[in-house]
Structure formats: C-alpha cells, structure tokens
Design a protein around this motif. Structure first.
Motif, short mmCIF file in Angstrom:
data_model
loop_
_atom_site.label_atom_id
_atom_site.label_comp_id
_atom_site.label_asym_id
_atom_site.label_seq_id
_atom_site.Cartn_x
_atom_site.Cartn_y
_atom_site.Cartn_z
N GLY A 107 0.81 -1.21 0.00
CA GLY A 107 0.00 0.00 0.00
C GLY A 107 0.85 1.26 0.00
N ARG A 110 -1.07 5.23 3.65
CA ARG A 110 -2.09 6.20 4.08
C ARG A 110 -3.00 5.65 5.17
NH1 ARG A 110 -3.64 8.06 -2.11
NH2 ARG A 110 -1.67 9.13 -2.56
N SER A 111 -3.11 4.34 5.26
CA SER A 111 -3.95 3.72 6.28
C SER A 111 -3.07 3.06 7.34
CB SER A 111 -4.87 2.66 5.66
OG SER A 111 -4.11 1.56 5.20
N GLN A 112 -3.65 2.81 8.51
CA GLN A 112 -2.92 2.13 9.57
C GLN A 112 -2.52 0.73 9.12
OE1 GLN A 112 -1.76 3.22 12.31
NE2 GLN A 112 -1.91 1.77 14.02
N ALA A 113 -3.41 0.04 8.41
CA ALA A 113 -3.12 -1.31 7.93
C ALA A 113 -1.93 -1.31 6.98
CB ALA A 113 -4.34 -1.91 7.26
N SER A 114 -1.86 -0.31 6.11
CA SER A 114 -0.75 -0.22 5.17
C SER A 114 0.56 0.05 5.89
CB SER A 114 -1.02 0.88 4.14
OG SER A 114 0.10 1.08 3.31
N ARG A 115 0.52 0.95 6.87
CA ARG A 115 1.75 1.26 7.61
C ARG A 115 2.23 0.06 8.42
NH1 ARG A 115 -1.22 6.03 7.87
NH2 ARG A 115 -2.01 5.63 9.98
N GLY A 233 1.58 9.57 5.44
CA GLY A 233 0.53 8.98 6.27
C GLY A 233 0.54 9.49 7.69
N ASP A 235 2.96 9.21 9.88
CA ASP A 235 3.74 8.37 10.80
C ASP A 235 5.18 8.88 10.84
OD1 ASP A 235 4.91 6.42 12.34
OD2 ASP A 235 4.09 4.72 11.22
#
Length: 326
Positions: A107, A110-115, A233, A235
C-alpha cells in the motif's frame, strides 16, 4: 566437548563438510560460545528472532572488547562438527511463508493497515539480513571455499558490524510493530532474499555481488520513497526510524564493494568487469532505474558499476538526482 555430536545425523554429500555446507536445515548448536564461528552457528540455528538479535548484539560487544576470537585454537579438530552453514536458517515456527510473487502490495502508507504492513515487511527483511550477515561469516570462513582467498580479521569484523546493525534494526521495527498494535508474525512473509543467497552459496564473489551489492543497493533506491509514504501517512516516528536505518544501510553496501574489490585485487581481475559478468550470470533480468545515485556513490558504488547492466530502454531514465533521492 561443547559441540553437539553429528553421530545421529544422516550422511552428507561428498565434499559437503569441506565446503562448509550443512545439508540439514536446523544447523548445529554450540553450548558455550567461545569464538565468532560458535556465535554464527547458534544465531543461524535460533528460531526466536529476538534471541537471534540478542545473540548478535552480545557477540559484537565481545568482539569490540577484543574478547572474541574468530575461531578457537582447536579449530581444525572442531570445524567439521559445528562450523557448517545451514541450507536454511532457524525461523519462527508460526511464519506464514509465501512465494514472493504471492505477496500482496504494502500500500501507500495512508492507512494504519498499510503502515503496519510496511513495518512488518521491514522487520522481516532485517531479520533475514541478520542471518545473511552471519552466513557470509560462517559459510566462507574456509579457505577451501571459492575463490579460495584467505580472509583477514577485518572481513569478519565488518560483517559482524553489519549483523549488529541488522539486529538493532530488526528490534527497532519489531518494537514499532508493537506500538502500532501488531507484532511480527501476524502477516505473510517470503524468503526470496535467502533463496538468492543460496543461489550464490558456492562463491564469495557471487554472494557479495548479488546480495550485498545488487539487492542491498536496491534497498537504498527505494528507501526515500518509503520514508515519504510514512510521512504522507502522518507516521513521523516510522519515517525517522527508516531514515536512521538508511544511514547504516549505505555502509553495508560499502562493505560489499570493499570486500568485492579486495578479492578481485587478490585474484588480479578487474572488479567492475567481474561484477558485470557475475550479475549477468546470476541475476534474472536487467537492473532497473531509478537509482539513488547519491547514496550509491556514498557507498563507493558509482555508475560505472551498474549502468551497463541496465537495458537501453530503461537506461534513458538513467538515475535519480541526489535531490530526488532525498
């Protein structure tokens, strides 16, 4: 005798012991580490990645205090019993290992799952980097291994330093995963890097060229984009970790270049020409831009090494400028 006996092991192929090859995946355990090769055997056998990192950090501390010889004085009597590189290192039993082509995209951060997927991937890469750094020490310590050049103590010190860096990097990413509400082992992984290592296990020049110059330099190319994803994102902490690690990784490519040139000098062969021949023989396809020219140059890996290995079509885009790579 502190070394586990091979009495109950199946016979190995002719010449395997002399070449430093252990045909059993599990490796051998040394009860009390007395030298660098003992640590190498134990780290490569260890399945617990936290322990793998801790053993590495312990070994580096002893080395820095000049308390860890490369091999014990009784080395010749012991080498066939424990100082044999495994065909596969110890890995967590719960690892869900897929073929590299089956892995999902990480990913865009941009999303928590991607990070989390990105951090998990980096932790995984660093865990294998620990094994690869120890493997080059254990597998190629014998002068019988091609290209049959005696290696100085500095060679072992350099790769132990790399292993120490990778152990710290793994721990940093594993800790970051916990902070993000996940942990290592929750996502699928692949062993493509180790597969490449096994394809270059017969010759130190091949190993240095493919793993520590081609693959590690590619890591330098893609790192700035990963840092940008984390920043995009929001982070900032992961971005800062990656930037810190990035500085270390430049020195790892530098170590690959340095020891490749050392061997070529001993063999009286042209290093850049030899690198081209090895990559064309052992690497599938051409090298692909864009390249992080600045980071590669900082590692002593100038364009003369790799641009001739780019296809003419791809070569038109050449390499990133130092500004683009930042």
């Amino acid at each position: 005798n502190n070394v586990t006996s091979m009495a109950n092991c199946p016979p190995t192929p002719d010449g395997a012991l002399e070449k430093g090859i252990n045909t059993k995946n599990e490796g051998f355990h040394v009860d009390n580490e007395k030298c660098l090769l003992d640590y190498a055997a134990n780290v490569l056998k260890e399945r617990d990645l936290r322990k793998k990192a801790a053993l590495t950090i312990e070994a580096y501390k002893l080395w820095e205090e000049n308390l860890l010889p490369v091999a014990p004085t009784e080395y010749e009597e012991r080498k066939s019993k424990s100082h044999i590189a495994p065909e596969y290192p110890g890995r967590p039993l719960n690892a869900n290992t897929l073929a590299p082509g089956k892995m999902k995209s990480l990913g865009k951060g941009r999303s928590q799952a991607s990070r989390i997927a990105m951090v998990h991937s980096f932790a995984h890469i660093e865990s294998y980097a620990i094994d690869l750094s120890w493997d080059i020490i254990l597998r190629f310590h014998s002068k019988e291994m091609p290209p049959k050049v005696a290696l100085p103590k500095e060679f072992y010190g350099d790769w132990l330093k790399v292993a120490w860096d990778e152990a710290r990097h793994f721990t940093m990413w594993a800790d970051r995963l916990l902070e993000l509400g996940s942990e290592y082992g929750t996502l699928p992984v692949h062993d493509g890097l180790w597969q490449s290592a096994m394809e270059t296990k017969e010759n130190l020049l091949d190993r240095l060229a493919i793993i520590h110059m081609v693959h590690e330099a590619r890591g330098l190319d893609v790192t700035p984009k990963s840092i940008a994803k984390f920043n995009g994102g929001g982070d900032k902490k992961s971005a800062a970790l990656m930037n810190e690690i990035y500085i270390d990784e430049i020195t790892h490519v530098e170590a690959g270049v340095r020891w490749f040139k050392f061997l070529c000098e001993k063999l009286r062969i042209d290093p850049i020409q030899s690198f081209h021949e090895i990559v064309r023989k052992n690497f599938r396809g051409n090298l692909k831009p864009p390249f992080n020219t600045k980071a590669r140059e900082d590692a002593g890996f100038t364009e003369a090494w790799y641009l001739p290995l780019v296809s003419k079509k791809e070569g038109k885009s050449r390499s990133k400028t130092s500004e683009e790579a930042k």
